[in-house]
Design an enzyme around this catalytic site. Structure first.
Site, PDB file in Angstrom:
ATOM      1  N   ASP A   1      80.508  -5.121  22.425  1.00  0.00           N
ATOM      2  CA  ASP A   1      79.092  -4.818  22.638  1.00  0.00           C
ATOM      3  C   ASP A   1      78.752  -3.397  22.220  1.00  0.00           C
ATOM      4  OD1 ASP A   1      78.391  -7.290  23.574  1.00  0.00           O
ATOM      5  OD2 ASP A   1      78.336  -6.727  25.689  1.00  0.00           O
TER       6      ASP A   1
ATOM      7  N   ASP B   1      78.400 -16.834  24.451  1.00  0.00           N
ATOM      8  CA  ASP B   1      78.745 -15.669  25.262  1.00  0.00           C
ATOM      9  C   ASP B   1      79.395 -16.088  26.579  1.00  0.00           C
ATOM     10  OD1 ASP B   1      78.934 -12.980  25.846  1.00  0.00           O
ATOM     11  OD2 ASP B   1      76.810 -12.560  25.540  1.00  0.00           O
TER      12      ASP B   1
END
Length: 720
Positions: free
Chosen positions: A541, A472
């Site tokens: 997301d 990430d």
């Protein structure tokens, strides 16, 4: 296929796509780009005349101007008033004049040193063109690679300082193309966090339209790609040309229609926060660009790009390997978990047929929220109730693979690493920090930082049986200022990318059995640069099924389905608050690599049984989705109330249809399928109903759904 030179013409020929360049007394002119035409007889040459106020390199030839010629290098300061592709500061000026002095045809493709490139293949040929500026003592190498099996040509360039004085590069685009006047439309992929890859289509008109990122990443809001098509081009008709950049940092791409209606395209590193000192006897290479062509519409363009990316850019270990169905604990627990909770979730996952358990943020250091401990990649054994190795063993014992979330490029101010090395973060001296999610960015332009991260994650991966890593990057880069002088700081952003690529190249080569997934707050770095190392991408997301439809639609234009993670999440959705049927959430996620991101332990028995059936069903469909040809039947847009997608693979056809809002007193939609064999029979799996290919192509299928919002239907056909 390949490269050939005939008199003063260079033919760069891919499968059915070609570029033809002319050497006009040292100037390189683009004579043709598009469908392969064999021999060229100057049929579309520019009608040369004395355009008002055009600069003439030769005072005796007022009909030849760089401002009106179609070129592949935009020179600065010599009378071409369009955006240049190269700007170099040479003492007190930035005027350069590069002329062709040599050429060479190279067997196979090339890598760009230090930057992501397609895998080297011998089923290609590369044209090297050498240009020199005798005044500034600069040498420019242009490289064009044509691939035997694809309608794709790749391009990059290298600038070499063969003189004795330092120069400064302020712009060095990866590729530039000048095209004839026509009615064009432009497609770009924009948006924002949680609504990435939004397709924008607009008419090209006089002026400059550009997209760019100066965030230190390609970004949620922009994608380093352009598609230029003839006005009115559709999925199955019309010409289209795509430019893509294999780069994950600051980029720019533009289209310019000049006062005469001619069009210039360019793509490369963004000028913002970029300059590069080029010392004597050194060189600088641009990132590589892809040029892909179709004369049969946008679907063919997409399929060409998807296949090239899968087969030539993705790791061959994973390009044709089915991706596991996963469960990620993030939306199930966030930071609040125990070992018992994790194992309970893993146990339910195993019983439902899920194949990979992923432990997300919160397993390391003093990480109980997002305010601390990034950089402290030491297992919190108290929180995990033992060692990470023990947890992995227990997950493996349930028949599941094990994955882990990491964010290596970030550092928290409240961390042991920051207290030991505050100078390792990106920061302007004597200024306070700018925070995002209370975290800072490590300076990967610093070789010490890269070496530390190699060692740290070497230790993690070498000592734990990890099958998957979710990498990430949850903030963009600010406060660039680690240089000791201005130009050194201007080089920092690109040096950061070189450091990142060195790091991920090292780790993925050292641990080829680990499936790496790229994430940057979702799709904030969903580009070909990262895809070269990480063959899977967390596209957003936003896990809401209906919000995912346009995100997945935009991704499909250039990227293969096998690259895209897509998860079923809780309802009401945590981001959108929308309530969507579990069937529909499953159908939408099955358009990519299926996963789950919710608390399985809190579901009812009937919901668990439905998920178990979804997982089992997807395993049958998985090769069709992950390896099949992708067709967009109905596209989401501002007025569309439905979406339909088709996949063809071997003797299988899969159609997914989603209706967004229920409507009364309207006729059902009829879908006409694509690329079936007209005389062949196709059986609808589960019903026994048989259709002819001609029936499905020309008469179509009626989509009859019950009333209700967010309802979907999935149809699987097998050829008899």
């Amino acid at each position: 296929m390949g490269i050939r030179k005939e008199e003063n013409l260079y033919y760069i020929e891919a499968k059915q796509f070609s570029m033809i360049l002319e050497n006009r007394e040292g100037y390189l002119l683009l004579k043709h780009i598009g469908k392969k035409i064999g021999s060229y007889h100057f049929s579309n040459s520019i009608y040369e005349r004395d355009h008002a106020f055009s600069g003439n390199p030769d005072p005796n030839i007022r009909t030849f101007s760089l401002d009106t010629q179609r070129q592949v290098i935009g020179l600065h300061g010599l009378g071409d008033f369009r955006k240049p592709s190269l700007v170099v500061e040479c003492g007190n000026h930035s005027v350069t004049e590069f002329k062709l002095v040599a050429d060479r045809i190279i067997s196979g493709s090339l890598e760009v040193e230090g930057l992501p490139s397609p895998y080297v293949t011998d089923k290609a040929e590369t044209l090297e063109l050498v240009l020199e500026d005798v005044v500034t003592k600069l040498r420019l190498y242009l490289y064009y690679t044509a691939y035997e099996d694809y309608d794709t040509i790749t391009s990059f360039n290298r600038l070499e300082n063969v003189g004795s004085d330092q120069v400064v590069i302020h712009r060095q685009l990866s590729t530039m193309l000048d095209l004839p006047k026509s009615n064009y439309e432009l497609l770009t992929f924009q948006g924002a966090y949680a609504r990435e890859k939004t397709v924008r289509r607009q008419k090209v008109s006089q002026g400059i339209f550009s997209i760019a990122s100066n965030r230190g990443a390609s970004g949620h809001a922009q994608t380093p790609a352009l598609i230029l098509c003839q006005e009115g081009s559709q999925e199955d008709s019309g010409e289209a040309l795509a430019l893509q950049l294999m780069y994950s940092g600051n980029f720019q791409a533009f289209i310019q229609e000049n006062q005469l209606g001619e069009v210039r395209l360019g793509i490369g590193i963004n000028d913002d926060n970029f300059s590069w000192e080029l010392q004597p006897q050194s060189s600088f290479s641009s990132p590589l660009a892809l040029i892909t062509y179709s004369n049969q519409g946008l679907t063919q363009l997409s399929q060409e790009s998807q296949v090239f990316v899968r087969d030539e850019i993705m790791s061959p270990v994973y390009a044709h390997q089915e991706r596991p169905v996963l469960i990620n604990n993030w939306e199930a627990t966030y930071f609040d978990f125990t070992k018992d909770k994790l194992l309970e979730l893993a146990d339910d996952a195993a019983q439902l047929g899920i194949e990979l358990f992923v432990l997300d943020d919160g397993w390391f250091g003093n990480r109980f929220d997002d305010n601390r401990s990034l950089g402290d990649w030491v297992v919190n054994e108290e929180k995990l109730g033992g060692t990470l190795a023990n947890l992995i063993d227990e997950v493996h014992a349930k028949g599941l693979k094990f994955g882990l979330w990491v964010e290596p490029e970030m550092i928290s101010e409240n961390s042991d690493l920051y207290r030991q090395h505050p100078d390792w973060c990106i920061q302007v001296p004597n200024r306070s920090h700018t925070y995002s999610r209370n975290q800072l960015v490590l300076n990967l332009a610093n070789k010490e930082v890269v070496a530390y991260l190699k060692t740290t994650f070497d230790t993690l991966l070498a000592n734990h049986d990890i099958d998957y890593i979710k990498w990430d990057m949850n903030r963009n880069i600010t406060n660039i200022g680690n240089g000791s002088y201005y130009l050194e700081t201007q080089m920092q952003s690109h040096r950061y990318m070189l450091g990142l690529y060195e790091l991920v190249s090292y780790l993925t080569e050292s641990y080829p059995h680990v499936l790496f997934e790229s994430c940057a707050g979702g799709g904030g770095r969903n580009d070909l640069g990262m895809m070269r190392y990480f063959p899977q991408v967390w596209a957003s997301d936003n896990t809401d099924a209906i919000a995912r439809l346009p995100i997945q639609y935009g991704s499909s234009y250039l990227y293969p389905t096998i690259s895209m993670g897509a998860h079923v999440s809780a309802s009401p959705n945590h981001q959108m608050g929308r309530t969507t049927p579990l069937d529909t959430r499953g159908h939408v996620a099955m358009m990519g690599n299926l996963g789950y991101e919710l608390d399985l332990t809190s579901l009812s028995q009937s919901e668990k049984e439905l998920i178990k059936a979804q997982v089992s069903h997807y395993k049958q469909l998985r090769p069709i989705v992950q390896f099949g040809q992708h067709y967009r039947l109905i596209n989401p847009d501002e007025v569309s109330n439905e979406v339909a997608v088709q996949f063809n693979y071997q003797d299988n056809v899969l159609v997914t249809y989603v209706r967004i809002q229920s409507q009364i007193e309207t006729m059902e939609t009829t879908l006409k399928l694509k690329d079936l064999e007209e005389g062949r029979l196709y059986q609808l799996v589960g019903s026994g109903q048989v259709y002819s290919g001609a029936e499905l192509i020309y008469a179509g299928l009626t989509m009859s759904l019950v009333q209700g919002d967010y309802i979907s239907q999935q149809l699987h056909f097998q050829a008899l």
